[in-house]
Design a protein around this motif. Structure first.
Motif, mmCIF file in Angstrom:
data_model
loop_
_atom_site.group_PDB
_atom_site.id
_atom_site.type_symbol
_atom_site.label_atom_id
_atom_site.label_comp_id
_atom_site.label_asym_id
_atom_site.label_seq_id
_atom_site.Cartn_x
_atom_site.Cartn_y
_atom_site.Cartn_z
ATOM 1 N N MET A 119 24.649 10.710 -17.886
ATOM 2 C CA MET A 119 25.682 10.378 -16.902
ATOM 3 C C MET A 119 25.212 9.094 -16.220
ATOM 4 N N ILE A 120 25.944 8.021 -16.391
ATOM 5 C CA ILE A 120 25.459 6.689 -16.061
ATOM 6 C C ILE A 120 25.892 6.256 -14.660
ATOM 7 N N ARG A 121 24.890 5.964 -13.824
ATOM 8 C CA ARG A 121 25.084 5.364 -12.496
ATOM 9 C C ARG A 121 26.048 6.127 -11.592
ATOM 10 N N ALA A 180 17.449 3.761 -17.721
ATOM 11 C CA ALA A 180 16.715 4.740 -18.531
ATOM 12 C C ALA A 180 16.551 6.058 -17.786
ATOM 13 N N SER A 181 16.480 5.993 -16.451
ATOM 14 C CA SER A 181 16.298 7.213 -15.652
ATOM 15 C C SER A 181 17.504 8.130 -15.695
ATOM 16 N N ASP A 182 18.657 7.607 -16.149
ATOM 17 C CA ASP A 182 19.870 8.417 -16.235
ATOM 18 C C ASP A 182 20.015 9.114 -17.584
ATOM 19 N N LEU A 183 19.136 8.812 -18.530
ATOM 20 C CA LEU A 183 19.288 9.286 -19.905
ATOM 21 C C LEU A 183 18.291 10.376 -20.253
ATOM 22 N N ALA A 184 18.655 11.150 -21.270
ATOM 23 C CA ALA A 184 17.743 12.116 -21.898
ATOM 24 C C ALA A 184 17.982 12.046 -23.399
ATOM 25 N N HIS A 185 16.989 12.488 -24.165
ATOM 26 C CA HIS A 185 17.181 12.542 -25.612
ATOM 27 C C HIS A 185 18.235 13.597 -25.940
ATOM 28 N N LYS A 186 19.152 13.234 -26.810
ATOM 29 C CA LYS A 186 20.207 14.166 -27.195
ATOM 30 C C LYS A 186 19.595 15.362 -27.909
ATOM 31 N N LEU A 209 23.866 25.151 -8.537
ATOM 32 C CA LEU A 209 23.364 26.512 -8.740
ATOM 33 C C LEU A 209 21.861 26.615 -8.977
ATOM 34 N N ILE A 210 21.247 25.599 -9.557
ATOM 35 C CA ILE A 210 19.854 25.731 -9.996
ATOM 36 C C ILE A 210 18.905 24.894 -9.150
ATOM 37 N N ASP A 211 19.093 23.582 -9.121
ATOM 38 C CA ASP A 211 18.167 22.690 -8.417
ATOM 39 C C ASP A 211 18.892 21.400 -8.075
ATOM 40 N N THR A 257 28.790 28.033 3.835
ATOM 41 C CA THR A 257 29.396 27.219 2.792
ATOM 42 C C THR A 257 28.565 25.957 2.632
ATOM 43 N N SER A 258 28.556 25.407 1.420
ATOM 44 C CA SER A 258 27.760 24.208 1.163
ATOM 45 C C SER A 258 28.361 23.454 -0.010
ATOM 46 N N ILE A 259 28.210 22.145 0.033
ATOM 47 C CA ILE A 259 28.729 21.286 -1.030
ATOM 48 C C ILE A 259 27.701 20.195 -1.316
ATOM 49 N N ALA A 260 27.736 19.662 -2.520
ATOM 50 C CA ALA A 260 26.782 18.631 -2.919
ATOM 51 C C ALA A 260 27.522 17.518 -3.645
ATOM 52 N N GLN A 261 26.890 16.351 -3.706
ATOM 53 C CA GLN A 261 27.387 15.228 -4.512
ATOM 54 C C GLN A 261 26.531 15.134 -5.759
ATOM 55 N N VAL A 262 27.112 15.388 -6.927
ATOM 56 C CA VAL A 262 26.334 15.309 -8.154
ATOM 57 C C VAL A 262 25.836 13.879 -8.357
ATOM 58 N N ARG A 263 24.608 13.762 -8.851
ATOM 59 C CA ARG A 263 23.999 12.456 -9.093
ATOM 60 C C ARG A 263 23.340 12.421 -10.461
ATOM 61 N N SER A 264 23.317 11.219 -11.042
ATOM 62 C CA SER A 264 22.663 11.035 -12.335
ATOM 63 C C SER A 264 21.214 11.484 -12.246
ATOM 64 N N ASN A 265 20.733 12.158 -13.308
ATOM 65 C CA ASN A 265 19.366 12.683 -13.285
ATOM 66 C C ASN A 265 18.929 12.979 -14.714
ATOM 67 N N GLY A 266 18.216 12.038 -15.325
ATOM 68 C CA GLY A 266 17.765 12.216 -16.696
ATOM 69 C C GLY A 266 16.853 13.413 -16.906
ATOM 70 N N PRO A 267 15.848 13.637 -16.045
ATOM 71 C CA PRO A 267 14.969 14.796 -16.237
ATOM 72 C C PRO A 267 15.714 16.133 -16.181
ATOM 73 N N GLN A 268 16.671 16.279 -15.247
ATOM 74 C CA GLN A 268 17.458 17.518 -15.213
ATOM 75 C C GLN A 268 18.294 17.662 -16.480
ATOM 76 N N LEU A 269 18.840 16.556 -16.953
ATOM 77 C CA LEU A 269 19.639 16.599 -18.168
ATOM 78 C C LEU A 269 18.777 17.011 -19.358
ATOM 79 N N ALA A 270 17.513 16.587 -19.352
ATOM 80 C CA ALA A 270 16.605 17.013 -20.422
ATOM 81 C C ALA A 270 16.383 18.527 -20.375
ATOM 82 N N GLU A 271 16.286 19.092 -19.152
ATOM 83 C CA GLU A 271 16.149 20.550 -19.040
ATOM 84 C C GLU A 271 17.394 21.256 -19.566
#
Length: 337
Positions: free
Chosen positions: A99-101, A119-125, A148-150, A279-293
């Motif tokens: 997910m880019i920028r 590069a920080s936004d990417l993970a190996h497919k 839900l997770i982190d 109640t709580s809400i978040a703004q999703v952000r690019s995160n290569g390490p999470q995407l790798a998980e």
């Protein structure tokens, strides 16, 4: 097409799907920290049509300034074409997704044959899924993950004073997912099940077998009766629809429970205090390490990406028209020849 140009879908004005134009533009130049990706598939997401529409769904003070013409989109899967000298961990020929920028609206530029990505936004497919499914995963999967997770970052929360803190999920926890068949919803069902929770999925009846196949323990067809009239003593509601009316799910919660609306929803603070819930809400952000998980779960089939439909890049307008019709099961993806 010359080697220094590429096909891309751009906005020259804001409006409906008809403003998406298939253009020839320069291939982006590589900057420090970036990877040039030859795109194979692009996942489309609600922020894409919010941008196309000029962000009219947001309060005026929240609308970013987006110079036109702009290339929409954030979610890609493809193959590394070039790597900046300072980048480690990626090589030419690697299959990647990301997910880019995000949330930098108008700067992601994913509806194109090439994208220059941090590069920080990417993970190996994951090897176990194709580019179409990989492109469908990043934003929806990371949204469900960060709710839900982190959360995985310490950026200020634009929606509330305190950072979002995901509730610990496990056996004995009941999670209700509203809008369970959509992009975020179908990931949320699977991630909650992965953590051991009991899951109640709310969607229209046509999606029942699909959601039970993803692990939903209970299914509620909202066209036959309102979930808030049928359910009580839930620990957590993830409302993937959100917006006005999300507060109706407060009555389903046990004391100490929480409501997470994915889209901003006005909630009465006095009602929260009376019911003893939060109640709580978040703004999703690019995160290569999470995407790798997440990618490791995708690779072994613990989590899967459902594809509603695919369209060639040149038919981005038709893809947005499909999205506007609603009742999406999983993700809509653009394919790049």
């Amino acid at each position: 097409m010359p080697k220094n140009t590429m096909a891309a879908v751009r906005l020259h004005e804001f409006g409906g799907p008809e403003v998406l134009r298939y253009d020839e533009v320069p291939i982006p130049a590589l900057k420090a920290g970036e990877v040039l990706v030859r795109v194979h598939a692009v996942g489309i997401n609600p922020p894409d049509w919010y941008l196309r529409d000029g962000m009219r769904t947001l309060p005026p003070e929240w609308r970013p300034t987006v110079p036109l013409p702009a290339i929409p989109g954030s979610d890609v899967s493809g193959v590394v074409e070039a790597v900046a000298p300072d980048v480690r961990g990626f090589s030419v020929g690697d299959a990647v997704f990301g997910m880019i920028r995000f949330p930098s609206f108008g700067e992601s530029a994913a509806y194109a044959e090439y994208v220059a990505a941090p590069a920080s936004d990417l993970a190996h497919k994951p090897a176990g899924i194709d580019h179409v499914r990989a492109a469908g995963a990043p934003m929806s999967g990371l949204t469900a993950w960060q709710f839900l997770i982190d959360l995985g970052h310490d950026h200020p929360n634009p929606f509330q004073a305190l950072p979002h803190r995901p509730m610990a999920l496990g056996p004995g926890t009941t999670v209700l997912v509203n809008g369970a068949a959509g992009g975020v919803g179908h990931f949320a069902v699977q991630l909650a099940k992965w953590k051991g929770a009991r899951v109640i999925a709310v969607s229209s009846g046509e999606h029942e077998s699909f959601l039970r196949g993803l692990g939903a323990d209970t299914f509620i067809d909202y066209t036959q009766g309102r979930a808030e009239d049928q359910v009580r003593e839930v620990d957590l509601v993830l409302d993937a629809v959100g917006g006005p009316g999300s507060d109706r799910f407060l009555r389903t919660l046990k004391r100490g429970g929480a409501l997470y609306p994915v889209f901003v929803s006005p909630i009465n603070a006095e009602e929260l205090e009376r019911l003893g819930v939060t109640t709580s809400i978040a703004q999703v952000r690019s995160n290569g390490p999470q995407l790798a998980e997440l990618g490791r779960l995708l690779d072994v089939g613990t989590v899967r990406v459902a594809i509603d439909s695919t369209f060639p890049l040149a038919q981005a307008r038709q893809a947005h028209e499909r999205a506007a019709r609603g009742h999406i099961q999983g993700k809509i993806v653009l394919t790049v020849a």
